[in-house]
Design a protein around this motif. Structure first.
Motif, mmCIF file in Angstrom:
data_model
loop_
_atom_site.group_PDB
_atom_site.id
_atom_site.type_symbol
_atom_site.label_atom_id
_atom_site.label_comp_id
_atom_site.label_asym_id
_atom_site.label_seq_id
_atom_site.Cartn_x
_atom_site.Cartn_y
_atom_site.Cartn_z
ATOM 1 N N PRO A 26 5.282 -7.919 1.496
ATOM 2 C CA PRO A 26 4.614 -7.018 0.552
ATOM 3 C C PRO A 26 5.408 -6.790 -0.725
ATOM 4 O O PRO A 26 4.831 -6.456 -1.758
ATOM 5 C CB PRO A 26 4.465 -5.714 1.360
ATOM 6 N N ALA A 27 6.728 -6.984 -0.667
ATOM 7 C CA ALA A 27 7.557 -6.792 -1.859
ATOM 8 C C ALA A 27 7.166 -7.747 -2.980
ATOM 9 O O ALA A 27 7.470 -7.504 -4.145
ATOM 10 C CB ALA A 27 9.028 -6.962 -1.508
ATOM 11 N N SER A 28 6.464 -8.838 -2.653
ATOM 12 C CA SER A 28 6.073 -9.810 -3.677
ATOM 13 C C SER A 28 5.110 -9.231 -4.695
ATOM 14 O O SER A 28 5.020 -9.727 -5.822
ATOM 15 C CB SER A 28 5.419 -11.037 -3.014
ATOM 16 N N VAL A 29 4.379 -8.201 -4.326
ATOM 17 C CA VAL A 29 3.367 -7.651 -5.237
ATOM 18 C C VAL A 29 3.766 -6.280 -5.765
ATOM 19 O O VAL A 29 2.949 -5.600 -6.390
ATOM 20 C CB VAL A 29 1.988 -7.568 -4.545
ATOM 21 N N TYR A 30 4.998 -5.864 -5.534
ATOM 22 C CA TYR A 30 5.398 -4.517 -5.939
ATOM 23 C C TYR A 30 5.413 -4.318 -7.446
ATOM 24 O O TYR A 30 5.387 -3.187 -7.924
ATOM 25 C CB TYR A 30 6.781 -4.177 -5.361
ATOM 26 N N CYS A 31 5.482 -5.392 -8.230
ATOM 27 C CA CYS A 31 5.410 -5.239 -9.683
ATOM 28 C C CYS A 31 3.994 -4.859 -10.129
ATOM 29 O O CYS A 31 3.804 -4.357 -11.247
ATOM 30 C CB CYS A 31 5.837 -6.532 -10.383
ATOM 31 N N PHE A 32 3.010 -5.111 -9.258
ATOM 32 C CA PHE A 32 1.615 -4.842 -9.601
ATOM 33 C C PHE A 32 1.097 -3.562 -8.948
ATOM 34 O O PHE A 32 0.408 -2.775 -9.582
ATOM 35 C CB PHE A 32 0.730 -6.022 -9.168
ATOM 36 N N LEU A 33 1.398 -3.366 -7.671
ATOM 37 C CA LEU A 33 0.960 -2.160 -6.972
ATOM 38 C C LEU A 33 1.796 -1.985 -5.716
ATOM 39 O O LEU A 33 2.378 -2.944 -5.203
ATOM 40 C CB LEU A 33 -0.522 -2.227 -6.608
ATOM 41 N N THR A 34 1.853 -0.748 -5.243
ATOM 42 C CA THR A 34 2.583 -0.448 -4.015
ATOM 43 C C THR A 34 1.700 0.220 -2.975
ATOM 44 O O THR A 34 2.094 0.345 -1.822
ATOM 45 C CB THR A 34 3.780 0.469 -4.309
ATOM 46 N N VAL A 35 0.517 0.682 -3.375
ATOM 47 C CA VAL A 35 -0.419 1.280 -2.433
ATOM 48 C C VAL A 35 -1.108 0.165 -1.656
ATOM 49 O O VAL A 35 -1.592 -0.808 -2.250
ATOM 50 C CB VAL A 35 -1.469 2.152 -3.157
#
Length: 933
Positions: free
Chosen positions: A814-823
């Motif tokens: 999930p860390a791969s998309v943390y620049c876009f969203l975290t929810v």
């Protein structure tokens, strides 16, 4: 027009082949119409409390702390004093939905749900909740609604928090579990003053279900060894202790409440789940209360050799392991509700604290419930099969069933309960095997039909290539026309016979498609009789050794690609072999620098398949290094282009802007990672930059010049910026290395053309994507074009599996998309990861588009060669598809077939996108002409 027709027909044929495996291997095994089975004796419990700690590993709960104490002291005390414990063995995929279906419905997620998605109820199934009098649920909005909507009547009540609460960047996700415990406390407080609610709670056959998502969310965000994950276990333990005290007080300690604590799946050390690692498949099970056996001390060695008992310091307590689906019949037995009619679980009698008669009657009910499924499945298959073709399952014929009931009656009268239980377990085993037998009854027949169509289609495509590019007789003779008419009549007769046979058997509509498709396909092949005979006659004049050599090499190459799906390291072997191509083909003497660059590029790219797919710790420094490498590669690329032709001012400004943008995107992941580590959340500016970059990634290249070097550089910079934002470690280095090799490939193919003496060769610097290729300069295919097509397929597969993004179901971080969203949002997160996978595809596709334009190749002919190669791979994988074994085996076999079958369809669509991306240009403003009087 003919090309469009051919593509449409090819698309339809491949869609049929694609869908066929879902009808052959992945139809729903569930049957309906069975009578629910209930144990006739009074149950030991009036109510049951089910607590599921989502994402909890067995070792995380059972392993004591270094000082000997436990992070879950209450549950540890239950295991040692007044309950039974063990390990619940889950099946792959170790995901929340299939795990809960197994726990509550008693069967492993219906494989047909693969085709329909795991949203709510893709198939109708029974569950313990549905059979209960009332069920109250608290927890995640992703899990609870599917059991409420799948229940008959209105007796399953759900209480969920907003989906936005599932935020991986939150300071502590344990608040999700605190919310559940608080809501349950408020529920019981209100029940004291609400007479109707109190009356409902005092009834029997009730269930209270607590779904606790905090541990899973903390595991994804911080890893299972983190303080947040481990502290969350302590919070859950305290919450369970308070819950038991509250429930017992409300019911005046009547001793009629049973408790089950377990998990739907575990989690890997790197914070993911979905595959079959023991950390994912071993989950805790602790049961206590009414009807459950107290803790049993053991002195002899236990029948578990996994080495965990010593680590857990539990070797002195009896451990009772179960399969996850066995928990549903256990819960049904404890409160006396009917066993879920679709359950395949076997009641774990060692958990029951009751008389031998109750255990015998309970396992008998379990056996009859499974037998009912078998009898319904057999009846359905018998109705749709001609009587003289029907072969019953020999281990459970009607006479064998009658023999079972006769033996059972005698044993129960003699009170030989142990023998009776053994007999029932044997019946359950045979009934489950019989269900599989009738479910796969038509598989061989359908499989043969699809294979026949597959081989016919591939043969037809090869004939089309030969007719187009070989000097064969294309004028049909009168004799050939007569033979064609006879063949047409024969095909009509075969079609009628097959249709009548399927009508008599009342087969589904899809069966007609699979069985009738080979008829027109083979008609198209056989009517080219003249072409086949001409080919045979012209064989002596062909360079047979060269042709045979190419066929052997391509066959070897296809097998290498097939094996690479199972062992990614084979891509490394393939790239090492490809690195020798310039030296073996004689190109090294004509282009030394490019040959050396090709060799180095292949060897550098070969390192990526050797890197681990899963278990990689985030390394944001590598993402920054990848950004620097991308800028260096771009600078070299730009310098090379400037040697060929000068840049216009607008192009120079755009490239400088894009390179600055790549530098920013290389820094954003580091800034985001730092902010999340400090629990300050996702910075808004980073989120804006990320989404803006994503939205503009396909538009910015359209602003650059359509000259080959200029457009390819712009595409690379735009896609790299997005890829950096979706990276967490070494995979960020993949696009610049791949782009380097693709750039060398374009140049070295020019040298290969020159070595072959192909006329009409253009300098790369003068080629413009937007210029229409002169149709008269399109040359005929040569044997070397088979090699070009194979290179393309090989690089597409390498682009897909090179970094292991989706080579394994639990490699998603999930860390791969943390620049876009975290929810947590599975659709947006899945879409972002798919775009990350597609980016290397686009780089390879743009390269192939360049080679096609630069070498004057026919896109239709190249596509046909790629089609043959991919279809041969797909046929290979069709024989490897399976629906037995673990979900990992099933998922792997189906994904391989789907990947290859989708490749042709996907590449057709992607080729259109890349054609637009390379040849079209957006002009945002034009210089206004000045008019003089």
């Amino acid at each position: 027009m003919k090309m469009i027709t051919f593509l449409l027909v090819g698309l339809i044929v491949h869609v049929i082949f694609f869908v066929s495996i879902f009808d052959i291997y992945f139809t729903s095994p569930l049957v309906h119409g069975m009578t629910p089975q209930t144990t006739p004796l009074a149950p030991p419990a009036s109510r049951l409390v089910l607590v599921v700690a989502d994402g909890l590993r067995a070792d995380s709960l059972f392993t004591p702390l270094p000082d000997g104490s436990s992070r879950a002291p209450y549950l540890r005390n239950v295991m040692e004093e007044r309950g039974t414990w063990g390990v619940s063995h889950t099946r792959v995929p170790t995901e929340s939905r299939p795990g809960h279906v197994a726990l509550i419905a008693g069967f492993y997620e219906d494989v047909s749900a693969v085709a329909k998605g795991w949203k709510e109820n893709p198939v109708e199934f029974d569950s313990v909740f549905n059979e209960s009098r009332h069920t109250w649920c608290w927890g995640s909005p992703d899990i609870l609604p599917m059991f409420a909507k799948g229940a008959s009547g209105d007796h399953v009540y759900t209480h969920t928090y907003p989906a936005a609460e599932e935020d991986f960047a939150s300071t502590d996700a344990s608040r999700l579990d605190s919310w559940v415990f608080t809501q349950v406390k408020s529920f019981f407080q209100s029940a004291k003053s609400n007479s109707s609610l109190r009356a409902s709670l005092l009834e029997d056959q009730n269930i209270l279900f607590l779904h606790l998502l905090g541990i899973d969310t903390n595991g994804h965000a911080h890893r299972p060894m983190s303080k947040e994950y481990l502290d969350n276990i302590g919070l859950v333990d305290t919450g369970v202790a308070d819950l038991v005290s509250m429930v017992e007080d409300f019911f005046d300690h009547d001793g009629r409440t049973a408790y089950v604590f377990t998990s739907d799946h575990g989690m890997t050390n790197w914070g993911s789940h979905g595959a079959g690692h023991p950390s994912e498949t071993l989950t805790p099970l602790v049961a206590w209360g009414a009807g459950v056996k107290n803790a049993q001390k053991v002195t002899a060695a236990q029948p578990y050799n996994d080495g965990f008992l010593q680590d857990w310091k539990l070797e002195h307590l009896q451990r009772v392991d179960v399969n996850q689906a066995d928990i549903a019949p256990l819960m049904a037995s404890l409160i006396g509700v009917p066993f879920p009619v679709n359950s395949v679980g076997v009641l774990p009698l060692l958990y029951l604290n009751n008389s031998d008669q109750f255990k015998a009657e309970s396992i008998y009910t379990n056996a009859i419930q499974v037998l009912e499924q078998y009898k319904m499945k057999m009846a359905q298959k018998k109705e749709t099969t001609l009587s003289f073709l029907f072969t019953p399952y020999q281990l459970l014929t009607e006479s064998k069933q009658a023999e079972f009931f006769h033996k059972a009656r005698i044993l129960i009268q003699l009170e030989k309960y142990d023998d009776f239980i053994s007999l029932c377990r044997s019946l359950i085993s045979n009934a489950l095997e019989g269900l599989v037998y009738y479910h796969t009854y038509d598989r061989f027949f359908l499989g043969c039909s699809v294979v026949l169509g597959f081989v016919g289609w591939t043969s037809y495509v090869v004939l089309v290539i030969l007719k187009t590019h070989a000097s064969l007789d294309r004028h049909p003779s009168l004799l050939n026309q007569n033979r064609s008419h006879t063949l047409a009549r024969l095909c009509i007769c075969v079609t009628v016979v097959i249709t009548v046979f399927l009508l008599i058997q009342r087969s589904p509509v899809t069966y007609y498609i699979y069985c009738l498709l080979p008829v027109p396909v083979w008609y198209s092949v056989l009517k080219e009789y003249r072409t086949l005979t001409d080919l045979v006659h012209s064989a002596p004049s062909l360079p047979l050794w060269k042709c045979l050599g190419y066929l052997v090499l391509v066959a070897f190459g296809i097998e290498l690609l097939v094996v690479s799906f199972f062992h990614r390291a084979m891509l490394t072997v393939g790239l090492a072999v490809l690195s020798l191509w310039p030296f073996l083909s004689g190109l090294f003497g004509k282009a030394k620098f490019r040959s050396v660059s090709w060799c180095l590029g292949c060897l550098c790219l070969a390192a990526f398949p050797l890197m681990p797919v899963v278990g990689r710790e985030p390394n944001i420094h590598l993402v920054t290094c990848a950004g620097v490498l991308s800028l260096f590669t771009s600078a070299c690329y730009l310098w090379s282009a400037l040697q060929k032709a000068p840049l216009h001012l607008t192009d120079r400004q755009q490239f400088i802007t894009q390179m600055l943008h790549v530098a920013v995107c290389a820094y954003v992941p580091s800034l985001t990672h730092s902010s999340l580590q400090q629990k300050q959340g996702l910075p808004l500016l980073n989120q804006i930059i990320s989404w803006t970059t994503l939205a503009s990634s396909m538009l910015v290249p359209l602003l650059s010049s359509t000259r080959i070097f200029h457009r390819l550089l712009s595409i690379f910079l735009s896609l790299t910026a997005t890829y950096l934002l979706l990276s967490t470690g070494s995979e960020a280095l993949f696009p610049p290395v791949l782009s380097w090799l693709m750039f060398v490939w374009i140049n070295i193919e020019q040298e290969a053309m020159l070595a072959q003496g192909v006329s009409g060769r253009q300098e790369l610097s003068t080629i413009d994507f937007s210029a229409n290729i002169d149709i008269t300069k399109i040359r005929q295919l040569k044997l070397d074009d088979i090699r070009r097509s194979y290179f393309f397929v090989f690089f597409i597969i390498t682009a897909f599996f090179g970094t292991g993004n989706i080579a394994s179901i639990n490699s998603f971080d999930p860390a791969s998309v943390y620049c876009f969203l975290t929810v947590f949002n599975p659709f947006i997160m899945g879409g972002l990861m798919m775009w990350k996978v597609i980016i290397p595809f686009i780089i390879v596709m743009c390269t192939f588009e360049t080679i096609q334009v630069a070498t004057q190749l026919s896109s239709r002919s190249l596509f046909l060669i790629v089609l043959v190669i991919s279809d041969l791979m797909a046929l290979h994988f069709f024989f490897l598809v399976q629906d037995y074994g673990s979900w990992l085996d099933i998922g792997t076999s189906i994904s391989h077939y789907v990947i290859v079958m989708s490749m042709t369809i996907f590449l057709m669509l992607l080729s259109v996108v890349t054609h637009i991306l390379t040849s079209q240009r957006l002009i945002l403003w034009r210089k206004r002409k000045t008019h003089f009087p």
